[in-house]
Design a protein around this motif. Structure first.
Motif, PDB file in Angstrom:
ATOM      1  N   PHE A   1       0.829  -1.200   0.000  1.00 52.34           N
ATOM      2  CA  PHE A   1       0.000   0.000   0.000  1.00 52.34           C
ATOM      3  C   PHE A   1       0.864   1.250   0.000  1.00 52.34           C
ATOM      4  CE2 PHE A   1      -2.283   3.258   2.535  1.00 52.34           C
ATOM      5  CZ  PHE A   1      -3.306   3.516   1.632  1.00 52.34           C
ATOM      6  N   LEU A   2       1.947   1.243   0.775  1.00 54.11           N
ATOM      7  CA  LEU A   2       2.891   2.351   0.843  1.00 54.11           C
ATOM      8  C   LEU A   2       4.305   1.790   0.931  1.00 54.11           C
ATOM      9  CD1 LEU A   2       1.257   4.847   3.402  1.00 54.11           C
ATOM     10  CD2 LEU A   2       1.559   5.225   0.952  1.00 54.11           C
ATOM     11  N   VAL A   3       5.239   2.433   0.274  1.00 54.87           N
ATOM     12  CA  VAL A   3       6.649   2.076   0.385  1.00 54.87           C
ATOM     13  C   VAL A   3       7.251   2.981   1.453  1.00 54.87           C
ATOM     14  CG1 VAL A   3       8.873   1.940  -0.774  1.00 54.87           C
ATOM     15  CG2 VAL A   3       6.774   1.345  -2.010  1.00 54.87           C
ATOM     16  N   PRO A   4       7.794   2.425   2.535  1.00 54.79           N
ATOM     17  CA  PRO A   4       8.242   3.254   3.653  1.00 54.79           C
ATOM     18  C   PRO A   4       9.468   4.084   3.308  1.00 54.79           C
ATOM     19  CG  PRO A   4       8.943   1.000   3.969  1.00 54.79           C
ATOM     20  CD  PRO A   4       8.057   0.997   2.753  1.00 54.79           C
ATOM     21  N   ASN A   5       9.631   5.189   4.028  1.00 54.46           N
ATOM     22  CA  ASN A   5      10.844   5.990   3.912  1.00 54.46           C
ATOM     23  C   ASN A   5      11.292   6.407   5.302  1.00 54.46           C
ATOM     24  OD1 ASN A   5      10.311   9.019   4.574  1.00 54.46           O
ATOM     25  ND2 ASN A   5       8.558   8.425   3.315  1.00 54.46           N
ATOM     26  N   VAL A   6      12.586   6.590   5.453  1.00 57.02           N
ATOM     27  CA  VAL A   6      13.168   6.986   6.742  1.00 57.02           C
ATOM     28  C   VAL A   6      13.998   8.253   6.596  1.00 57.02           C
ATOM     29  CG1 VAL A   6      13.180   4.658   7.734  1.00 57.02           C
ATOM     30  CG2 VAL A   6      15.101   5.425   6.335  1.00 57.02           C
ATOM     31  N   LEU A   7      13.631   9.095   5.644  1.00 57.28           N
ATOM     32  CA  LEU A   7      14.393  10.315   5.390  1.00 57.28           C
ATOM     33  C   LEU A   7      14.230  11.304   6.535  1.00 57.28           C
ATOM     34  CD1 LEU A   7      13.572  10.874   1.599  1.00 57.28           C
ATOM     35  CD2 LEU A   7      15.611   9.843   2.598  1.00 57.28           C
ATOM     36  N   ARG A   8      15.332  11.729   7.119  1.00 59.92           N
ATOM     37  CA  ARG A   8      15.278  12.695   8.208  1.00 59.92           C
ATOM     38  C   ARG A   8      14.928  14.098   7.724  1.00 59.92           C
ATOM     39  NH1 ARG A   8      20.210  11.744  12.494  1.00 59.92           N
ATOM     40  NH2 ARG A   8      19.549   9.705  13.280  1.00 59.92           N
ATOM     41  N   SER A   9      15.215  14.385   6.457  1.00 58.93           N
ATOM     42  CA  SER A   9      14.977  15.730   5.944  1.00 58.93           C
ATOM     43  C   SER A   9      13.509  16.121   6.010  1.00 58.93           C
ATOM     44  CB  SER A   9      15.481  15.832   4.498  1.00 58.93           C
ATOM     45  OG  SER A   9      14.829  14.877   3.673  1.00 58.93           O
ATOM     46  N   ASN A  10      12.620  15.142   6.064  1.00 62.83           N
ATOM     47  CA  ASN A  10      11.193  15.466   6.162  1.00 62.83           C
ATOM     48  C   ASN A  10      10.827  16.085   7.501  1.00 62.83           C
ATOM     49  OD1 ASN A  10      10.737  14.396   3.624  1.00 62.83           O
ATOM     50  ND2 ASN A  10      10.287  12.354   4.407  1.00 62.83           N
ATOM     51  N   LEU A  11      11.711  15.964   8.474  1.00 62.96           N
ATOM     52  CA  LEU A  11      11.416  16.471   9.818  1.00 62.96           C
ATOM     53  C   LEU A  11      12.321  17.634  10.204  1.00 62.96           C
ATOM     54  CD1 LEU A  11      10.900  13.079  11.691  1.00 62.96           C
ATOM     55  CD2 LEU A  11       9.156  14.699  10.991  1.00 62.96           C
ATOM     56  N   ASN A  12      12.888  18.325   9.225  1.00 62.73           N
ATOM     57  CA  ASN A  12      13.703  19.497   9.528  1.00 62.73           C
ATOM     58  C   ASN A  12      12.853  20.570  10.192  1.00 62.73           C
ATOM     59  OD1 ASN A  12      16.007  18.361   8.496  1.00 62.73           O
ATOM     60  ND2 ASN A  12      15.844  19.346   6.494  1.00 62.73           N
ATOM     61  N   VAL A  13      13.431  21.280  11.149  1.00 61.09           N
ATOM     62  CA  VAL A  13      12.682  22.308  11.873  1.00 61.09           C
ATOM     63  C   VAL A  13      12.416  23.497  10.959  1.00 61.09           C
ATOM     64  CG1 VAL A  13      13.633  21.652  14.084  1.00 61.09           C
ATOM     65  CG2 VAL A  13      14.821  23.347  12.715  1.00 61.09           C
ATOM     66  N   ARG A  14      11.399  24.276  11.332  1.00 58.82           N
ATOM     67  CA  ARG A  14      11.042  25.445  10.542  1.00 58.82           C
ATOM     68  C   ARG A  14      12.064  26.565  10.743  1.00 58.82           C
ATOM     69  NH1 ARG A  14       4.988  25.688  12.789  1.00 58.82           N
ATOM     70  NH2 ARG A  14       6.186  25.071  14.615  1.00 58.82           N
ATOM     71  N   HIS A  15      12.214  27.393   9.741  1.00 64.78           N
ATOM     72  CA  HIS A  15      13.106  28.552   9.813  1.00 64.78           C
ATOM     73  C   HIS A  15      12.306  29.817   9.525  1.00 64.78           C
ATOM     74  CE1 HIS A  15      16.749  26.095  10.000  1.00 64.78           C
ATOM     75  NE2 HIS A  15      16.230  25.345   9.044  1.00 64.78           N
ATOM     76  N   PRO A  16      12.186  30.735  10.509  1.00 67.32           N
ATOM     77  CA  PRO A  16      12.720  30.612  11.872  1.00 67.32           C
ATOM     78  C   PRO A  16      11.887  29.640  12.713  1.00 67.32           C
ATOM     79  CG  PRO A  16      11.439  32.605  11.682  1.00 67.32           C
ATOM     80  CD  PRO A  16      11.492  32.015  10.297  1.00 67.32           C
ATOM     81  N   ARG A  17      12.463  29.147  13.784  1.00 68.44           N
ATOM     82  CA  ARG A  17      11.759  28.222  14.649  1.00 68.44           C
ATOM     83  C   ARG A  17      10.613  28.928  15.374  1.00 68.44           C
ATOM     84  NH1 ARG A  17      17.014  25.246  17.420  1.00 68.44           N
ATOM     85  NH2 ARG A  17      17.863  24.372  15.486  1.00 68.44           N
ATOM     86  N   VAL A  18       9.498  28.230  15.503  1.00 64.72           N
ATOM     87  CA  VAL A  18       8.309  28.796  16.123  1.00 64.72           C
ATOM     88  C   VAL A  18       7.855  27.877  17.245  1.00 64.72           C
ATOM     89  CG1 VAL A  18       5.929  29.545  15.771  1.00 64.72           C
ATOM     90  CG2 VAL A  18       7.615  29.882  13.956  1.00 64.72           C
ATOM     91  N   TYR A  19       7.641  28.439  18.421  1.00 63.04           N
ATOM     92  CA  TYR A  19       7.170  27.675  19.564  1.00 63.04           C
ATOM     93  C   TYR A  19       5.949  28.375  20.158  1.00 63.04           C
ATOM     94  CZ  TYR A  19      11.885  25.715  19.345  1.00 63.04           C
ATOM     95  OH  TYR A  19      13.049  25.123  18.927  1.00 63.04           O
ATOM     96  N   THR A  20       5.013  27.596  20.643  1.00 63.76           N
ATOM     97  CA  THR A  20       3.865  28.155  21.334  1.00 63.76           C
ATOM     98  C   THR A  20       4.193  28.297  22.822  1.00 63.76           C
ATOM     99  OG1 THR A  20       2.916  25.972  21.762  1.00 63.76           O
ATOM    100  CG2 THR A  20       2.295  27.061  19.704  1.00 63.76           C
ATOM    101  N   PRO A  21       3.531  29.233  23.533  1.00 66.00           N
ATOM    102  CA  PRO A  21       3.823  29.409  24.967  1.00 66.00           C
ATOM    103  C   PRO A  21       3.612  28.149  25.795  1.00 66.00           C
ATOM    104  CG  PRO A  21       2.532  31.248  24.113  1.00 66.00           C
ATOM    105  CD  PRO A  21       2.558  30.213  23.030  1.00 66.00           C
ATOM    106  N   SER A  22       2.747  27.233  25.332  1.00 72.23           N
ATOM    107  CA  SER A  22       2.473  26.028  26.113  1.00 72.23           C
ATOM    108  C   SER A  22       3.689  25.129  26.245  1.00 72.23           C
ATOM    109  CB  SER A  22       1.325  25.242  25.476  1.00 72.23           C
ATOM    110  OG  SER A  22       1.673  24.843  24.154  1.00 72.23           O
TER     111      SER A  22
END
Length: 271
Positions: free
Chosen positions: A126-147
């Motif tokens: 159904f799906l061919v898996p991938n383990v690419l770390r680049s898909n989880l790169n942080v946003r630029h600039p980094r954004v955090y919520t107060p919580s």
């Protein structure tokens, strides 16, 4: 198909599935900084064959610790995954897998087992898996919520909490349970919890029910002011920004989940 033939098919298809989910065939080691990492050394997966003198209908799923956890589920001594195939007297076969959740979350486990089943049945994936770390790169600039600031405490404060006397069983006790619920019971909970034409999900209904009875236990036992927290693992793949990113993450094999929580304080109820 007899049990021996089924086991041979499972072993062959497992080796094929590990070609795509190759991190499962490795082991977790400590790097120079002491952090755990997956070492993809193609060490393989331990496959245990067992026999039982009971029928499938005799298994007591209302008390899973009695047989599922204690006999049918294997013990993981090393590696990321261990598999146990237990042949039953009736001719059935119970297949149990123990994963290291530092490597895979529940979504990835379902992705792996579904792929393994399709390979065993000679069906397309159904799906061919991938383990690419680049898909989880942080946003630029980094954004955090107060919580986010409320979810962590400085290390000195955490270490001081470890020295608190553990005399109160309600304050410091930790209990692990597995619940078995019939489908009609879950549907009834879902129906009772839904109102004004809005139907909540099954996981919301069951979680809310367990949360409520746990909070009621604190009230009935006189432990007012104590807080009952509920934590639900949430698949983070659906919440990443952008439709294209979500499509890529649909095949992501790894850990992409968060642990949101809420607390409810026990209090005296007056009529």
């Amino acid at each position: 198909m007899d049990v021996n033939t089924m086991i041979d098919v499972l072993k062959t298809s497992l080796s094929q599935a590990l070609g795509l989910f190759y991190t499962l065939a490795g082991e977790i080691v400590r790097n120079a900084s002491g952090e755990p990492e997956v070492h993809c050394n193609n060490k393989g997966v331990e496959f245990i064959e067992a026999e039982s003198d009971v029928d499938l209908r005799d298994l007591n799923f209302y008390n899973p610790d009695e047989n599922v956890g204690g006999k049918l589920m294997p013990k993981k001594r090393h590696g990321v995954l261990v598999v146990q195939a237990t042949a039953l007297r009736c001719g059935g076969l119970v297949l149990a897998c123990m994963f290291d959740h530092r490597v895979l979350d529940g979504y990835s486990i379902n992705l792996f087992t579904s792929s393994w089943v399709n390979m065993a049945l000679s069906k397309p994936l159904f799906l061919v898996p991938n383990v690419l770390r680049s898909n989880l790169n942080v946003r630029h600039p980094r954004v955090y919520t107060p919580s986010v600031a409320n979810m962590y405490v400085p290390l000195p404060i955490y270490e001081s909490l470890q020295n608190v006397p553990k005399n109160d069983q309600y304050q410091h006790s930790l209990t692990n349970r597995i619940y078995y619920m019939e489908g009609d019971q879950i549907k009834r909970l879902q129906s009772l919890a839904s109102e004004n034409g809005t139907q909540i999900s099954k996981i919301e209904a069951v979680t809310s029910f367990l949360w409520k009875i746990t909070g009621s236990l604190l009230e009935d036992s006189g432990h007012f002011g104590y807080k009952c927290n509920v934590v639900v693992p949430v698949n983070g793949r659906r919440w990443l920004e952008g439709v294209e990113k979500q499509k890529l993450m649909a095949a992501r094999s790894g850990n992409v989940f968060s642990m949101p929580f809420r607390g409810m304080q026990a209090k005296v109820t007056t009529c």
